[in-house]
Design a protein around this motif. Structure first.
Motif, PDB file in Angstrom:
ATOM      1  N   ALA A 166       0.838  -1.209   0.000  1.00  0.00           N
ATOM      2  CA  ALA A 166       0.000   0.000   0.000  1.00  0.00           C
ATOM      3  C   ALA A 166       0.871   1.257   0.000  1.00  0.00           C
ATOM      4  CB  ALA A 166      -0.932  -0.013   1.212  1.00  0.00           C
ATOM      5  N   PHE A 167       1.945   1.223   0.780  1.00  0.00           N
ATOM      6  CA  PHE A 167       2.815   2.390   0.913  1.00  0.00           C
ATOM      7  C   PHE A 167       3.596   2.670  -0.370  1.00  0.00           C
ATOM      8  CE2 PHE A 167       6.847   4.293   2.774  1.00  0.00           C
ATOM      9  CZ  PHE A 167       6.276   5.539   3.000  1.00  0.00           C
ATOM     10  N   ALA A 168       3.686   1.676  -1.258  1.00  0.00           N
ATOM     11  CA  ALA A 168       4.417   1.868  -2.513  1.00  0.00           C
ATOM     12  C   ALA A 168       3.811   2.987  -3.348  1.00  0.00           C
ATOM     13  CB  ALA A 168       4.437   0.567  -3.319  1.00  0.00           C
ATOM     14  N   ILE A 169       2.484   3.192  -3.224  1.00  0.00           N
ATOM     15  CA  ILE A 169       1.826   4.231  -4.022  1.00  0.00           C
ATOM     16  C   ILE A 169       2.246   5.626  -3.572  1.00  0.00           C
ATOM     17  CG2 ILE A 169      -0.388   5.212  -4.730  1.00  0.00           C
ATOM     18  CD1 ILE A 169       0.245   2.503  -5.989  1.00  0.00           C
ATOM     19  N   PRO A 170       2.044   6.010  -2.290  1.00  0.00           N
ATOM     20  CA  PRO A 170       2.533   7.341  -1.882  1.00  0.00           C
ATOM     21  C   PRO A 170       4.042   7.491  -2.012  1.00  0.00           C
ATOM     22  CG  PRO A 170       1.736   6.094   0.025  1.00  0.00           C
ATOM     23  CD  PRO A 170       1.308   5.346  -1.187  1.00  0.00           C
ATOM     24  N   THR A 171       4.789   6.387  -1.855  1.00  0.00           N
ATOM     25  CA  THR A 171       6.240   6.455  -2.031  1.00  0.00           C
ATOM     26  C   THR A 171       6.584   6.854  -3.455  1.00  0.00           C
ATOM     27  OG1 THR A 171       6.668   4.783  -0.335  1.00  0.00           O
ATOM     28  CG2 THR A 171       8.402   5.157  -1.947  1.00  0.00           C
ATOM     29  N   MET A 172       5.947   6.212  -4.421  1.00  0.00           N
ATOM     30  CA  MET A 172       6.212   6.526  -5.823  1.00  0.00           C
ATOM     31  C   MET A 172       5.852   7.980  -6.125  1.00  0.00           C
ATOM     32  SD  MET A 172       4.761   4.689  -9.295  1.00  0.00           S
ATOM     33  CE  MET A 172       3.092   5.301  -9.034  1.00  0.00           C
ATOM     34  N   ILE A 173       4.696   8.428  -5.612  1.00  0.00           N
ATOM     35  CA  ILE A 173       4.276   9.818  -5.831  1.00  0.00           C
ATOM     36  C   ILE A 173       5.285  10.777  -5.217  1.00  0.00           C
ATOM     37  CG2 ILE A 173       2.483  11.535  -5.333  1.00  0.00           C
ATOM     38  CD1 ILE A 173       0.458   9.235  -5.354  1.00  0.00           C
ATOM     39  N   PHE A 174       5.744  10.464  -3.993  1.00  0.00           N
ATOM     40  CA  PHE A 174       6.673  11.352  -3.292  1.00  0.00           C
ATOM     41  C   PHE A 174       8.039  11.377  -3.972  1.00  0.00           C
ATOM     42  CE2 PHE A 174       9.675  12.327   0.206  1.00  0.00           C
ATOM     43  CZ  PHE A 174       9.173  13.567   0.555  1.00  0.00           C
ATOM     44  N   LEU A 175       8.430  10.281  -4.618  1.00  0.00           N
ATOM     45  CA  LEU A 175       9.736  10.220  -5.258  1.00  0.00           C
ATOM     46  C   LEU A 175       9.836  11.140  -6.469  1.00  0.00           C
ATOM     47  CD1 LEU A 175      10.651   6.423  -5.067  1.00  0.00           C
ATOM     48  CD2 LEU A 175      11.835   8.317  -3.953  1.00  0.00           C
ATOM     49  N   PHE A 176       8.717  11.358  -7.175  1.00  0.00           N
ATOM     50  CA  PHE A 176       8.860  12.168  -8.383  1.00  0.00           C
ATOM     51  C   PHE A 176       8.042  13.452  -8.401  1.00  0.00           C
ATOM     52  CE2 PHE A 176       5.120   9.754  -9.728  1.00  0.00           C
ATOM     53  CZ  PHE A 176       4.400  10.671 -10.480  1.00  0.00           C
ATOM     54  N   VAL A 177       6.943  13.548  -7.642  1.00  0.00           N
ATOM     55  CA  VAL A 177       6.083  14.740  -7.735  1.00  0.00           C
ATOM     56  C   VAL A 177       6.770  16.001  -7.202  1.00  0.00           C
ATOM     57  CG1 VAL A 177       3.944  15.804  -6.899  1.00  0.00           C
ATOM     58  CG2 VAL A 177       3.908  13.499  -7.855  1.00  0.00           C
TER      59      VAL A 177
END
Length: 528
Positions: A46-57
């Motif tokens: 589940a945390f992979a989604i906000p992690t991915m967003i935080f890595l590039f946004v």
């Protein structure tokens, strides 16, 4: 500019180190409370989604928004910058609010995709798999509001960076981790693993709120503005897609390792992951520390048409990166086993054994070759963003990935998973060279004489350091895991001391500046 950049870099390095320590505490608390249970797997998925967003946004929004705001500030159009902030804040919030809504509606389907690889696994029963899917879906729904908060973080960080403010934006990541750590005391006793999901969302919220006062202090308003049909918003829109696409492409590297190394035998994928963790430490500490402060200057100089100053800034950034990252590369080549042991080895009773050290050290050695290339890639990418030329960066990123895959496949028969690591370094080199070629065509030769002088001295100092490290590790052997760890820490510190002492003897001005900046901060703290 040099002193300002170095001062900002020192602040970023210190705050980043603090953030890494708090982040480690965050991971330790998760391990202490939940171990390696399938509930943690559900949280990780589940945390992979906000992690991915935080890595590039945030990084992408920084690249999109800083040129516009900085240009207006340089031209004394402060009111226009304030109006643009309101418009950007409004449209970004709406976009990610819509993403959040759709994400919450389709959380179950997303989790089914995320856990697809486990469908045929015998390590987890069908009942546990169903329970994990349910848990993951609920936690993902709890964390989807993070998308909006991360978007706010990106806009706030970009705005403050345009004003040459870096401490508060970097501290927001520390605030994030502190809030999540607090969740283990406040929420986990009542909501179990779901308390971690709640804390994760609140962490991003408080990270955004921690910058609100500084934004208000610069006289920006949070009042929504829907008047988006103007020339500046059109320019931002034109930059949005290629920069977001380029940022997403750079995340592909994260998925290349497991795909290419999946058939090479047990432990290879894990070794690449552990090596990448070590590899990312100097990237996080040094690269952001110098690319972030230089970026607003690149925008300012390009806006004013002062290309000579722009070239000088790029050269200066490359000098700092070379002097800081080349000794790290040498250390990764000379003592990779010791670096891996320092972070991951806990003794003969642990699962991370001597074979694990050897596999990870091999990956780290070949990965470290590309450290400087990747750092300069980030710097040159910022130069293109400053010129509002985003297409070249996307093309270079795609070419880099293609080179990465081609060379990885060609080298795997000879180097196993080391071939994947070396392929990554070669992909970074290709990406950097392509950016350098097009940047030279755009602004002329930008690598000035000072860089080559610094590079020559740095290579000599790094060679002296390398000989010392090799001698120290080959002659002295200590018994006991923690004694070895303390010796490795001493070895790293001594190597850094030898490196900078050699540079000072060769009268390298940047070495003197770096030592002076950090020793000055230590003296001030003692006096305080």
């Amino acid at each position: 500019m040099a002193q300002t950049v170095l001062r900002s870099a020192a602040v970023i390095i210190i705050v980043t180190l603090v953030g890494r320590v708090v982040g480690l505490l965050r991971e330790t608390l998760l391990a202490y409370h939940f171990g390696t249970s399938f509930a943690v797997d559900a949280y990780r998925y589940a945390f992979a989604i906000p992690t991915m967003i935080f890595l590039f946004v945030p990084g992408a929004l920084n690249a999109i928004f800083v040129p516009s705001v900085k240009s207006m500030l340089v031209e004394n159009r402060r009111e226009e910058a304030q109006a643009l902030f309101r418009k950007m804040l409004t449209v970004t919030t709406l976009i990610y609010f819509v993403i959040m809504v759709f994400g919450m509606l389709f959380s179950r389907e997303i989790m089914q995709v995320m856990t697809f690889m486990q469908q045929n696994s015998e390590a987890i029963t069908p009942e546990q798999r169903a329970q994990q899917l349910e848990m993951g879906t609920r936690m993902l729904q709890m964390m989807w509001p993070s998308a909006v908060f991360i978007a706010l973080i990106g806009v706030f960080q970009a705005t403050l960076n345009a004003h040459q403010q870096f401490f508060i934006p970097q501290m927001s990541t520390v605030v994030n981790s502190v809030v999540v750590c607090a969740a283990y005391l406040l929420f986990v006793p009542f909501y179990d693993i779901y308390g971690v999901a709640i804390g994760t969302t609140l962490g991003f919220l408080f990270a955004a709120l921690s910058m609100a006062y500084s934004i208000k202090k610069e006289q920006y308003s949070f009042v929504p503005d829907f008047r988006w049909k103007d020339e500046e918003m059109k320019k931002i829109g034109e930059r949005f897609l290629p920069i977001m696409l380029g940022s997403l492409i750079t995340q592909v590297y994260t998925f290349i390792y497991p795909v290419l190394a999946s058939g090479l035998g047990p432990g290879r994928v894990a070794a690449l992951g552990y090596a990448n963790t070590i590899y990312q430490l100097p990237m996080a500490i040094f690269v952001a520390a110098f690319t972030l402060p230089i970026y607003p200057y690149l925008v300012e100089y390009f806006t004013k048409g002062e290309l000579d100053k722009m070239k000088q800034s790029i050269t200066e950034g490359m000098r700092y990166l070379f002097i800081l990252l080349v000794p790290v590369t040498v250390a990764m080549a000379i003592i990779p086993d010791e670096l891996v042991s320092l972070l991951f080895y806990t003794g003969p009773r642990g699962e991370f054994n001597l074979q694990s050290i050897e596999l990870t050290a091999t990956a780290l050695l070949y990965m470290g070759i590309g450290l400087f290339f990747l750092a300069v890639r980030d710097l040159l990418t910022r130069a293109f963003y400053a010129m509002e030329n985003t297409k070249i960066t996307v093309i270079a990123a795609v070419v880099g990935i293609i080179i990465n895959v081609v060379f990885s496949l060609a080298l795997i028969p000879y180097l196993s998973h080391g071939g994947v690591a070396l392929g990554t370094s070669l992909g970074s080199l290709a990406n950097m060279l392509l950016l350098a070629f097009f940047l030279r065509r755009s602004i002329g030769s930008f690598v000035q004489r000072e860089f080559w002088m610094t590079a020559g001295k740095t290579v000599v100092a790094a060679a002296v350091m390398g000989v010392g490290l090799y001698a120290a590790t080959s002659l002295l052997v200590f018994q006991g895991v923690w004694v070895q760890k303390m010796y490795i820490i001493f070895l790293i510190a001594a190597g850094a001391g030898v490196f900078f002492a050699t540079l000072v003897m060769m009268r390298e001005p940047l070495a003197v500046q770096i030592i002076g900046r950090f020793s000055g901060k230590i003296v001030k703290r003692k006096r305080g």
